[in-house]
Design a protein around this motif. Structure first.
Motif, short mmCIF file in Angstrom:
data_model
loop_
_atom_site.label_atom_id
_atom_site.label_comp_id
_atom_site.label_asym_id
_atom_site.label_seq_id
_atom_site.Cartn_x
_atom_site.Cartn_y
_atom_site.Cartn_z
N VAL A 1 -6.61 7.09 2.78
CA VAL A 1 -6.85 5.68 3.11
C VAL A 1 -5.60 4.97 3.58
CG1 VAL A 1 -7.43 3.44 2.09
CG2 VAL A 1 -8.90 5.41 1.69
N VAL A 2 -4.47 5.22 2.94
CA VAL A 2 -3.25 4.49 3.32
C VAL A 2 -2.84 4.81 4.75
CG1 VAL A 2 -0.76 4.26 2.88
CG2 VAL A 2 -2.39 4.18 0.99
N TRP A 3 -2.91 6.10 5.13
CA TRP A 3 -2.52 6.46 6.49
C TRP A 3 -3.51 5.93 7.52
CZ3 TRP A 3 2.19 7.36 7.37
CH2 TRP A 3 2.99 8.02 6.44
N VAL A 4 -4.78 5.92 7.17
CA VAL A 4 -5.78 5.33 8.07
C VAL A 4 -5.51 3.84 8.25
CG1 VAL A 4 -8.22 4.80 8.38
CG2 VAL A 4 -7.55 7.06 7.58
N LEU A 5 -5.29 3.15 7.14
CA LEU A 5 -5.04 1.70 7.20
C LEU A 5 -3.78 1.37 7.98
CD1 LEU A 5 -5.94 0.57 3.57
CD2 LEU A 5 -7.11 -0.10 5.68
N LEU A 6 -2.73 2.13 7.77
CA LEU A 6 -1.47 1.82 8.47
C LEU A 6 -1.62 1.98 9.98
CD1 LEU A 6 1.28 3.36 6.16
CD2 LEU A 6 0.54 0.99 6.33
N GLY A 7 -2.51 2.85 10.41
CA GLY A 7 -2.74 3.00 11.84
C GLY A 7 -3.66 1.94 12.41
N GLU A 8 -4.34 1.16 11.52
CA GLU A 8 -5.36 0.23 11.98
C GLU A 8 -5.05 -1.24 11.71
OE1 GLU A 8 -9.42 2.79 11.16
OE2 GLU A 8 -8.65 1.48 9.59
N ALA B 1 0.84 -1.20 0.00
CA ALA B 1 0.00 0.00 0.00
C ALA B 1 0.87 1.25 0.00
CB ALA B 1 -0.93 -0.01 1.20
N SER B 2 1.94 1.23 0.79
CA SER B 2 2.83 2.38 0.87
C SER B 2 3.53 2.63 -0.46
CB SER B 2 3.87 2.15 1.97
OG SER B 2 3.27 2.16 3.25
N VAL B 3 3.99 1.56 -1.10
CA VAL B 3 4.72 1.70 -2.37
C VAL B 3 3.78 2.18 -3.48
CG1 VAL B 3 5.93 0.43 -4.17
CG2 VAL B 3 6.51 0.04 -1.76
N PHE B 4 2.59 1.60 -3.59
CA PHE B 4 1.65 2.04 -4.60
C PHE B 4 1.28 3.51 -4.41
CE2 PHE B 4 0.50 -2.43 -5.71
CZ PHE B 4 0.64 -2.30 -7.08
N GLN B 5 1.15 3.94 -3.15
CA GLN B 5 0.80 5.34 -2.89
C GLN B 5 1.82 6.28 -3.51
OE1 GLN B 5 1.59 7.37 0.81
NE2 GLN B 5 -0.58 7.79 1.11
N GLN B 6 3.09 5.88 -3.54
CA GLN B 6 4.13 6.74 -4.06
C GLN B 6 4.41 6.53 -5.55
OE1 GLN B 6 5.42 9.25 -2.31
NE2 GLN B 6 3.93 8.60 -0.76
N PHE B 7 4.27 5.28 -6.03
CA PHE B 7 4.64 4.99 -7.42
C PHE B 7 3.65 5.53 -8.45
CE2 PHE B 7 7.89 1.27 -7.22
CZ PHE B 7 8.75 2.09 -6.50
N PHE C 1 -2.64 -3.54 11.39
CA PHE C 1 -1.72 -4.53 11.93
C PHE C 1 -2.19 -5.08 13.27
CE2 PHE C 1 1.01 -1.61 9.42
CZ PHE C 1 1.33 -2.50 8.40
N PRO C 2 -1.90 -6.36 13.54
CA PRO C 2 -2.20 -6.91 14.87
C PRO C 2 -1.48 -6.11 15.95
CG PRO C 2 -1.59 -8.66 13.34
CD PRO C 2 -1.29 -7.36 12.65
N ASN C 3 -2.09 -6.08 17.12
CA ASN C 3 -1.56 -5.30 18.22
C ASN C 3 -0.11 -5.61 18.53
OD1 ASN C 3 -1.67 -3.77 20.79
ND2 ASN C 3 -1.29 -5.83 21.57
N ARG C 4 0.25 -6.86 18.53
CA ARG C 4 1.59 -7.26 18.99
C ARG C 4 2.70 -6.73 18.10
NH1 ARG C 4 3.26 -11.75 16.03
NH2 ARG C 4 1.66 -12.57 14.64
N ILE C 5 2.39 -6.34 16.85
CA ILE C 5 3.44 -5.84 15.95
C ILE C 5 3.11 -4.47 15.38
CG2 ILE C 5 4.19 -8.16 15.28
CD1 ILE C 5 2.65 -7.70 12.61
N ARG C 6 2.05 -3.81 15.89
CA ARG C 6 1.55 -2.60 15.23
C ARG C 6 2.61 -1.52 15.04
NH1 ARG C 6 -3.05 -1.91 17.49
NH2 ARG C 6 -4.17 -2.76 15.70
N ALA C 7 3.23 -1.08 16.11
CA ALA C 7 4.19 0.03 15.99
C ALA C 7 5.36 -0.33 15.10
CB ALA C 7 4.68 0.45 17.37
N LEU C 8 5.87 -1.57 15.24
CA LEU C 8 7.01 -2.00 14.44
C LEU C 8 6.62 -2.15 12.97
CD1 LEU C 8 9.86 -2.99 14.11
CD2 LEU C 8 9.15 -5.24 14.93
N ALA C 9 5.48 -2.78 12.70
CA ALA C 9 5.05 -2.98 11.32
C ALA C 9 4.74 -1.64 10.65
CB ALA C 9 3.82 -3.89 11.29
N LEU C 10 4.14 -0.71 11.40
CA LEU C 10 3.85 0.61 10.85
C LEU C 10 5.15 1.32 10.48
CD1 LEU C 10 1.17 3.05 12.26
CD2 LEU C 10 3.18 3.83 11.05
N SER C 11 6.16 1.17 11.32
CA SER C 11 7.45 1.79 11.03
C SER C 11 8.05 1.22 9.75
CB SER C 11 8.41 1.56 12.20
OG SER C 11 8.00 2.27 13.34
N VAL C 12 7.98 -0.09 9.58
CA VAL C 12 8.53 -0.73 8.39
C VAL C 12 7.78 -0.27 7.14
CG1 VAL C 12 8.82 -2.94 7.20
CG2 VAL C 12 9.44 -2.74 9.61
#
Length: 487
Positions: free
Chosen positions: A409-416, A292-298, A418-429
């Motif tokens: 949509v991409v920023w909303v999705l990235l905040g929502e 989603a992040s890559v498509f948003q930019q490409f 991911f599973p809780n246990r990896i949310r902050a890390l996955a959002l960073s990646v």
């Protein structure tokens, strides 16, 4: 390296008793207004994100003339900030989980201010690049901390709209930067190398950022810490007060704290290896976030915001008018974002993304056709009035379609998502991948434009078209779901 995310649980079999807690809805205008203020203050980082990333658009011509550099060096200076943004996004999750959300915002505000002042008085092109890296790190941090914080304080029923504040702030930052660029350019006689108070206009463009940076820091001091961070930090009394502020007097505080605490107690500190799994190395949900992040930019959206002045000058429009066009596209961007905020919680994330993808593909293809009639290169390039008008309309339609869809949509999705246990890390990646993709588009555009402007836009149109099956088959709708349900 060890990473820690503030958990917001997915439902597991032995936690079903807690999953029956009813969704908490806003109970009154007063506390909802407070949540709106909190979200808006956090999103001020997005304003600086937009301002810092787009302000270079008006300064590009002045930088080229002042330092006597060509397109290659200019592209390097514009794009180098994005590598800093990728680094900032990577470290943001760890900073947020160790320092807290508020202190991380304060750090970002300081970096924004330092970058603005440093960029205003660079002795050479290399030092300008260095100060842009500092600003880029701040952008990367802001890009992660705002959606994380807003998602953690927003009531479920309003989370999509409140999370959209981040994108609204970004586009307002872009618009203000273009307005400032145009005003400063006009005050300096229509030339970005013209002088105002002994300093060239392009330097003022970059330096003014220090003002909103200070405002961001002051607003961060006025909002509460995330209740999930407070509970993780064993400050439950403070968390109780914040939950009461953001979820209203009807919330069962004991149940909410128990729910969050149960997840924290059954979770471990996530490491990079926790993102691994599946057929292609990373967990499938992480790949979706990266995609989603890559498509948003490409699709080439930031060509409009970083290079529109350069772009329109490359088809024969003068510098002053090209900055005015940049301002008009920024206003369209704001309008589209407002539309998205109104619709994202009503019709969902996927329908908006699909509609936007289709619209962007059509607009980019139209622009590619119009640019195929360009004659000449560099300063001698021209485009006849008919095709120039078509290109301008197509560019504005493209920005509108992006703004009401992928921009929000991409920023909303990235905040929502991911599973809780990896949310902050996955959002960073995922955010880091977004900045790397942004860098790739930004650093290649000047040379691609010299090669074949029309073909460049065909490439962007192809990515917009490919984003349709990606959304249809890979994105799961998150509308109306509590963060605790993500898994």
């Amino acid at each position: 390296m060890e990473w820690r995310a503030i958990p917001v649980r997915s439902v597991r079999p032995r936690e079903r008793a807690l999953s029956t807690i009813p969704e908490t809805r806003p109970s009154g205008d007063a506390h909802l207004g407070h949540v709106v203020f909190i979200s808006a203050a956090a999103a001020m980082g997005g304003f600086l994100f937009g301002y810092d990333s787009a302000v270079i658009n008006g300064a590009v011509t002045g930088i080229q003339k002042h330092f006597e550099v060509g397109n290659g060096e200019t592209a390097f200076v514009v794009a180098i900030a994005l590598l800093g943004s990728a680094a900032g996004a990577v470290i943001a999750g760890r900073l947020a989980d160790h320092l807290g959300r508020i202190r991380t915002m304060l750090l970002a505000s300081v970096l924004f201010a330092i970058s603005g002042v440093g960029s205003m008085f660079p002795p050479n092109i290399e030092m300008l690049g260095l100060w842009r890296v500092v600003g880029g790190i701040a952008i990367g941090i802001a890009s992660v901390i705002a959606p994380t914080y807003i998602a953690e304080v927003a009531p479920t029923a309003y989370r999509g709209r409140l999370a959209s504040f981040q994108q609204l702030a970004i586009v307002l930052g872009i618009t203000v930067s273009q307005l400032a660029n145009w005003a400063l350019n006009e005050a300096a006689g229509g030339e970005s190398t013209g002088h105002l108070g002994g300093v060239q206009a392009w330097q003022w463009m970059l330096g003014v950022e220090a003002v909103p940076a200070v405002v961001y820091g002051l607003m961060a001091l006025a909002i509460p810490e995330s209740p999930r961070f407070l509970i993780a930090d064993r400050r439950e009394d403070q968390a109780r007060k914040v939950l009461l502020e953001v979820e209203g007097p009807d919330v069962d505080l004991d149940a909410r704290i128990a729910e969050i605490r149960s997840v924290l107690d059954t979770s471990h500190k996530p490491r990079l290896k926790d993102l691994l799994g599946g057929r292609f190395g990373l967990l499938p949900i992480v790949w979706v976030g990266i995609g989603a992040s890559v498509f948003q930019q490409f699709v080439g959206i930031n060509v409009i915001f970083y290079y529109s002045s350069f772009l329109w000058q490359s088809v024969g429009i003068d510098e002053s008018n090209s900055l005015l066009i940049s301002l008009s596209t920024s206003i369209v961007n704001v309008v589209g974002t407002v539309i998205a905020i109104a619709l994202v919680d009503r019709i969902g994330r996927k329908p908006l993304a699909l509609a936007g993808s289709a619209g962007m593909a059509a607009a980019l293809a139209t622009a590619a056709w119009a640019f195929s009639y360009r004659h000449g290169t560099g300063d001698t390039a021209t485009l006849d009035d008919t095709h120039a008008t078509v290109a301008l309309v197509a560019a504005h339609v493209f920005v509108l379609c992006f703004a009401f869809s992928w921009g929000v949509v991409v920023w909303v999705l990235l905040g929502e998502m991911f599973p809780n246990r990896i949310r902050a890390l996955a959002l960073s990646v995922a955010a880091s991948a977004q900045w790397i993709a942004n860098w790739a588009i930004t650093v290649t555009f000047p040379n691609l434009s010299d090669w074949n402007l029309s073909a460049t836009y065909v490439i962007y149109a192809a990515f917009a078209l490919l984003s349709i099956p990606f959304v249809a088959f890979c994105i799961k709708e998150t509308k109306g779901k509590a963060l605790e349900e993500m898994g």
